[in-house]
Scaffold this active site. Structure first.
Site, PDB file in Angstrom:
ATOM      1  N   GLU A   1      77.837  60.128  72.738  1.00 18.79           N
ATOM      2  CA  GLU A   1      77.084  60.933  72.013  1.00 18.79           C
ATOM      3  C   GLU A   1      76.769  60.075  70.706  1.00 18.79           C
ATOM      4  O   GLU A   1      77.434  59.427  70.081  1.00 18.79           O
ATOM      5  CB  GLU A   1      78.231  61.858  71.450  1.00 18.79           C
ATOM      6  CG  GLU A   1      77.894  62.752  70.117  1.00 18.79           C
ATOM      7  CD  GLU A   1      77.566  64.356  70.876  1.00 18.79           C
ATOM      8  OE1 GLU A   1      78.203  64.789  71.555  1.00 18.79           O
ATOM      9  OE2 GLU A   1      76.649  64.820  70.072  1.00 18.79           O
ATOM     10  N   GLY A   2      75.332  60.463  70.700  1.00 20.82           N
ATOM     11  CA  GLY A   2      74.795  59.710  69.489  1.00 20.82           C
ATOM     12  C   GLY A   2      74.001  60.667  68.690  1.00 20.82           C
ATOM     13  O   GLY A   2      73.985  61.982  68.760  1.00 20.82           O
ATOM     14  N   THR A   3      73.408  60.051  67.450  1.00 18.84           N
ATOM     15  CA  THR A   3      72.618  61.086  66.682  1.00 18.84           C
ATOM     16  C   THR A   3      71.445  61.620  67.550  1.00 18.84           C
ATOM     17  O   THR A   3      70.846  62.660  67.459  1.00 18.84           O
ATOM     18  CB  THR A   3      72.030  60.147  65.584  1.00 18.84           C
ATOM     19  OG1 THR A   3      71.542  59.138  65.951  1.00 18.84           O
ATOM     20  CG2 THR A   3      73.177  60.144  64.421  1.00 18.84           C
ATOM     21  N   TYR A   4      71.009  60.649  68.446  1.00 20.98           N
ATOM     22  CA  TYR A   4      69.832  61.148  69.400  1.00 20.98           C
ATOM     23  C   TYR A   4      70.248  62.346  70.155  1.00 20.98           C
ATOM     24  O   TYR A   4      69.465  63.072  70.446  1.00 20.98           O
ATOM     25  CB  TYR A   4      69.623  59.892  70.134  1.00 20.98           C
ATOM     26  CG  TYR A   4      68.160  59.240  70.490  1.00 20.98           C
ATOM     27  CD1 TYR A   4      67.330  60.117  71.166  1.00 20.98           C
ATOM     28  CD2 TYR A   4      68.146  58.254  70.045  1.00 20.98           C
ATOM     29  CE1 TYR A   4      66.242  59.727  71.621  1.00 20.98           C
ATOM     30  CE2 TYR A   4      66.978  57.505  70.044  1.00 20.98           C
ATOM     31  CZ  TYR A   4      66.054  58.240  70.986  1.00 20.98           C
ATOM     32  OH  TYR A   4      64.624  57.757  70.853  1.00 20.98           O
ATOM     33  N   GLY A   5      71.378  62.281  70.890  1.00 22.40           N
ATOM     34  CA  GLY A   5      71.734  63.321  71.732  1.00 22.40           C
ATOM     35  C   GLY A   5      72.842  62.974  72.570  1.00 22.40           C
ATOM     36  O   GLY A   5      73.255  61.799  72.526  1.00 22.40           O
TER      37      GLY A   5
ATOM     38  N   VAL B   1      74.665  61.613  76.069  1.00 21.58           N
ATOM     39  CA  VAL B   1      74.625  60.622  77.342  1.00 21.58           C
ATOM     40  C   VAL B   1      75.373  61.028  78.487  1.00 21.58           C
ATOM     41  O   VAL B   1      76.709  61.234  78.226  1.00 21.58           O
ATOM     42  CB  VAL B   1      74.976  58.946  76.910  1.00 21.58           C
ATOM     43  CG1 VAL B   1      74.105  58.348  78.061  1.00 21.58           C
ATOM     44  CG2 VAL B   1      74.289  58.985  75.610  1.00 21.58           C
TER      45      VAL B   1
ATOM     46  N   LYS C   1      70.124  59.827  78.984  1.00 20.71           N
ATOM     47  CA  LYS C   1      70.261  59.943  77.636  1.00 20.71           C
ATOM     48  C   LYS C   1      69.223  61.328  77.188  1.00 20.71           C
ATOM     49  O   LYS C   1      68.050  61.133  77.571  1.00 20.71           O
ATOM     50  CB  LYS C   1      69.657  58.639  77.126  1.00 20.71           C
ATOM     51  CG  LYS C   1      69.581  58.637  75.564  1.00 20.71           C
ATOM     52  CD  LYS C   1      69.386  57.151  75.155  1.00 20.71           C
ATOM     53  CE  LYS C   1      69.324  57.110  73.793  1.00 20.71           C
ATOM     54  NZ  LYS C   1      68.754  55.792  73.138  1.00 20.71           N
TER      55      LYS C   1
ATOM     56  N   ASP D   1      69.011  46.450  66.768  1.00 18.95           N
ATOM     57  CA  ASP D   1      70.467  46.722  66.960  1.00 18.95           C
ATOM     58  C   ASP D   1      71.372  45.982  67.847  1.00 18.95           C
ATOM     59  O   ASP D   1      72.062  46.616  68.756  1.00 18.95           O
ATOM     60  CB  ASP D   1      70.393  48.126  67.138  1.00 18.95           C
ATOM     61  CG  ASP D   1      71.914  48.903  67.025  1.00 18.95           C
ATOM     62  OD1 ASP D   1      72.622  48.153  65.919  1.00 18.95           O
ATOM     63  OD2 ASP D   1      71.814  50.131  67.217  1.00 18.95           O
TER      64      ASP D   1
END
Lengths: 517, 249
Positions: free
Chosen positions: A31-35, A37, A52, A165
């Site tokens: 789970e990321g800021t992106y959305g 997975v 993703k 990154d």
């Protein structure tokens, strides 16, 4: 709507994207800021992939430029050491039939569907693997990973892509021993045109180079090489070498290790925007050789060239690949010769770490029986400590000032967390990650151990601490403990976190594989 | 090395000129012909250029936007993908892809300045919706290789640096045709250099021969460009353009 989607399930259209319905979501693995997975299975072929999600809400400017960058870059890069973007699929949040207009929120211009990037599935990530108790990388293995990392990065750099990154959790590893760079969410194309200003709010704090911390907005591939140096040292040292809690502290840690910069060793440093703000109060000497004197000679030579303060003098990926380190015995091994995850259990046995294996067996059994109760699973700790004595060797001397990162943070907290990805041995993919080794929890910062992806290209929210501090919670390190709890990740192993739950060995990485000569 | 033109989808999907003359069935129903396609794409390319002048983006963004637009119409109909909306949307997307982001509301504002015709007006949300459709139509392939990259170097090598501006202008004009979908970008660059050297009466045969490219292809591209200039007047005839545009919904 279902009908239109079903049409898409069967055949892959020559143009346009398939529906996400072609895949069966197995579990959330990040789970990321992106959305989110997900690990998913393609229904038709049975192939396991990672999905993703690209979050589309809160986007006043349509398709997020970060996603555009990532897609553009991933479509451009085709290399065995770079994660492969297989395709992009859309979700039935909208009509897949193009004759129907996508649903948009009339008020906010919000796009209602979602878009997923489909990646090849990778079993592990480097940090996850390194954190496995009882797993101790061999020198040829470290060389093998480093070589692949540098090869992939060199490929990115010659194709004018900065990753921005690089860190262990973004280096995915499959069961064939292949290492691939992932998460190009922060990556950017660069031209040799030095006029372009780039943001310095990139790269996870512990791996962020001094020039970015000093506020440089013109930079190049050298930023990634600093991160590689940090990872290299981490592999040899057994834990992160520069675990700063915030930007000033990060810089200070760098200065303590690499010495303080001046115009002599780093021409132009005084003109970098925040130099005067962060200028070291007292001069410090470079101590890399002193602190890492146990590393072998060639490793130390290479590391020293990577951790050069002045980015202009830092070694390039290409030159690093030519370093003596990779051409002296023991040579980097063939990736295929590396132990697979399952057999890594045996790998440990070979190392005659019987005690540890037993502990793991116990842990595993207990975990299977009481997957919910890990937070209160103390019995294994003792043996963890004995293990520590056994393997920890000189590590403790190395803890410059404060205790080093408590990497074995209480990941078990995540079990109770609704957000946290599900974990538990029964959910492991066939042949996939997490099989042996005693259940979840080693991946303190990646929320569940369902596989290499967990936090890999998709930083899990569970990690809490912002990857790019300065905005929030400065007390948290970038890969700290189960976030959301505000647990300062870099605290010592004492105190409330000493109960490390599911990690029977104790969480300190140093304990896990100690010194490599 | 894979991130070059030769391994790109742009290369793999280079089209035969005949393929570009195929009119989508939905457009055929509306009486739109292959000639109309050409005219509309020509007109829409000019529209993108004009919009770009207002929002002040680099030529590269313009070239990418026009390429997106031309790629879209190799697979999608003008009936479903209204060119009046596709034009600003391609510019919007290209600006993002080329790191020169433009706000959608700024674009909507300038559309009114550039085109007085009501039919061109569009809401921000229409642009954003069309963006998704275009991304899908492009299969998310957003990288475009342009002739500009090789141009300066080639000119220098040919000892024609003084013709840079003229050649650059020629390359800009090639986007009013479908050349970028048909030929590798470096050959388009060479064709433009070829035209420039003929116009300047510069003897460059030896230089071209040393390049070991198929000079027939280069000359053919050059001929196409010259043919295009010959028909330029006819192409830019307002009446013909509006007749073609009026066939659109």
């Amino acid at each position: 709507m279902a009908a239109t989607n079903q049409l898409n399930v069967e055949e892959r259209p020559s143009w346009g994207s398939r529906s996400v319905e072609c895949f069966e979501k197995l579990e959330q693995i990040g789970e990321g800021t992106y959305g989110q997975v997900y690990m998913a299975r393609e229904k038709r072929t049975g192939e396991i992939v990672a999905l993703k999600k690209i979050r589309m809400d809160n986007e006043k400017e349509g398709f997020p430029i970060t996603a555009i960058r990532e897609i553009k870059i991933l479509k451009k890069l085709q290399h065995e050491n770079v994660i492969q973007l297989k395709e992009i699929v859309t979700s039935p949040g909208r009509e897949t039939n193009e004759q129907v207009q996508p649903v948009a929120d009339a008020e906010n211009n919000k796009y209602k569907g979602s878009i997923y990037m489909v990646f090849e599935y990778m079993d592990h990530d480097l940090t996850g693997l390194a954190d496995r108790p009882g797993l101790r990388f061999t020198v040829p293995q470290i060389k093998c990973y480093m070589k692949q990392l540098l090869t992939g990065l060199h490929y990115c750099h010659v194709n004018q892509v900065l990753h921005r990154d690089i860190k262990g959790s973004n280096l995915l590893i499959d069961n064939e021993g292949n290492l691939k760079l992932a998460d190009f969410g922060l990556a950017r194309s660069f031209s040799n045109d030095i006029n372009a200003n780039l943001t310095n709010r990139v790269i996870t704090l512990w791996y962020r180079p001094p020039e970015l911390l000093l506020g440089a907005t013109k930079y190049g591939p050298a930023v990634d090489m600093w991160s590689v140096g940090c990872i290299f040292a981490e592999l040899l040292y057994g834990k992160p070498i520069l675990p700063g809690k915030n930007e000033p502290e990060q810089l200070n840690k760098i200065f303590e290790l690499c010495g303080t910069p001046d115009e002599l060793i780093w021409p132009g440093v005084s003109k970098i925007p925040w130099y005067n703000k962060f200028k070291p109060t007292r001069p410090m000497k470079k101590r890399i050789r002193e602190l890492f004197r146990h590393f072998d000679r060639h490793a130390l030579d290479l590391l020293e060239k990577m951790l050069v303060l002045d980015p202009a003098q830092r070694i390039s990926a290409k030159d690093a690949l030519d370093a003596e380190y990779f051409w002296n015995d023991p040579l980097p091994c063939d990736p295929k010769s590396l132990p697979k995850y399952e057999s890594s259990h045996e790998f440990q046995t070979k190392k005659k770490r019987q005690q540890q294996r037993q502990n793991e067996e116990i842990a595993k059994r207990q975990k299977l029986q009481h997957p919910q109760q890990h937070a209160r699973l103390p019995p294994i700790q003792q043996s963890g400590q004995s293990h520590q004595q056994h393997w920890n060797g000189p590590g403790h001397q190395m803890n410059n000032n404060s205790q080093m990162a408590m990497t074995g943070a209480p990941s078990h907290h995540q079990y109770g967390k609704p957000r946290g990805p599900p974990a538990g041995p029964s959910r492991y993919p066939p042949g996939g990650a997490g099989g042996g080794g005693g259940g979840g929890g080693y991946y303190q910062d990646r929320g569940g151990q369902s596989g290499g992806y967990s936090n890999a290209p998709f930083p899990s929210q569970g990690r809490g601490p912002p990857p790019y501090p300065g905005n929030t919670a400065p007390s948290n390190g970038p890969r700290g403990a189960a976030g959301g709890y505000g647990a300062p990740p870099n605290y010592s192993q004492s105190g409330q976190y000493s109960g490390r739950g599911p990690n029977p060995m104790g969480g300190n990485r140093n304990q896990q594989y100690g010194w490599q000569q | 090395m894979a991130a070059d033109f030769w391994t790109s989808s742009q290369f793999k999907q280079l089209l035969d000129p005949e393929e570009l003359n195929v009119v989508h069935p939905l457009d055929k129903e509306r009486g739109i012909t292959a000639e109309d396609y050409k005219l509309i794409k020509f007109h829409i390319s000019n529209y993108i250029v004009k919009l770009a002048q207002y929002i002040k983006v680099r030529q590269r963004v313009v070239a990418t936007a026009i390429t997106y637009m031309r790629r879209v119409y190799t697979r999608r109909s003008m009936t479903e993908y209204n060119p009046r909306l596709v034009a600003p949307t391609c510019l919007y997307l290209a600006a993002k892809a080329e790191e020169s982001t433009v706000q959608a509301r700024l674009l909507a504002f300038y559309i009114k300045k550039v085109q007085s015709d009501e039919k061109y007006r569009c809401e921000i949300k229409e642009i954003l919706e069309m963006e998704m459709k275009i991304l899908e139509a492009l299969n998310y392939y957003l990288v475009v290789f342009h002739p500009y990259r090789s141009l300066t170097q080639l000119l220098q090598d040919a000892g024609m640096s003084d013709s840079t501006q003229q050649t650059w202008g020629l390359v800009n004009d090639t986007y009013k045709m479908d050349l970028i979908l048909v030929h590798p970008p470096h050959l388009i660059a060479l064709a433009c250099i070829y035209i420039a050297s003929v116009q300047k009466d510069k003897e460059n045969t030896a230089w071209f021969e040393e390049l070991r490219v198929d000079m027939n292809v280069v000359k053919n591209i050059a001929m196409e460009i010259l043919d295009f200039y010959d028909s330029y007047k006819l192409m830019s005839d307002e009446n013909r353009i509006s007749a073609a545009m009026n066939k659109l919904p």
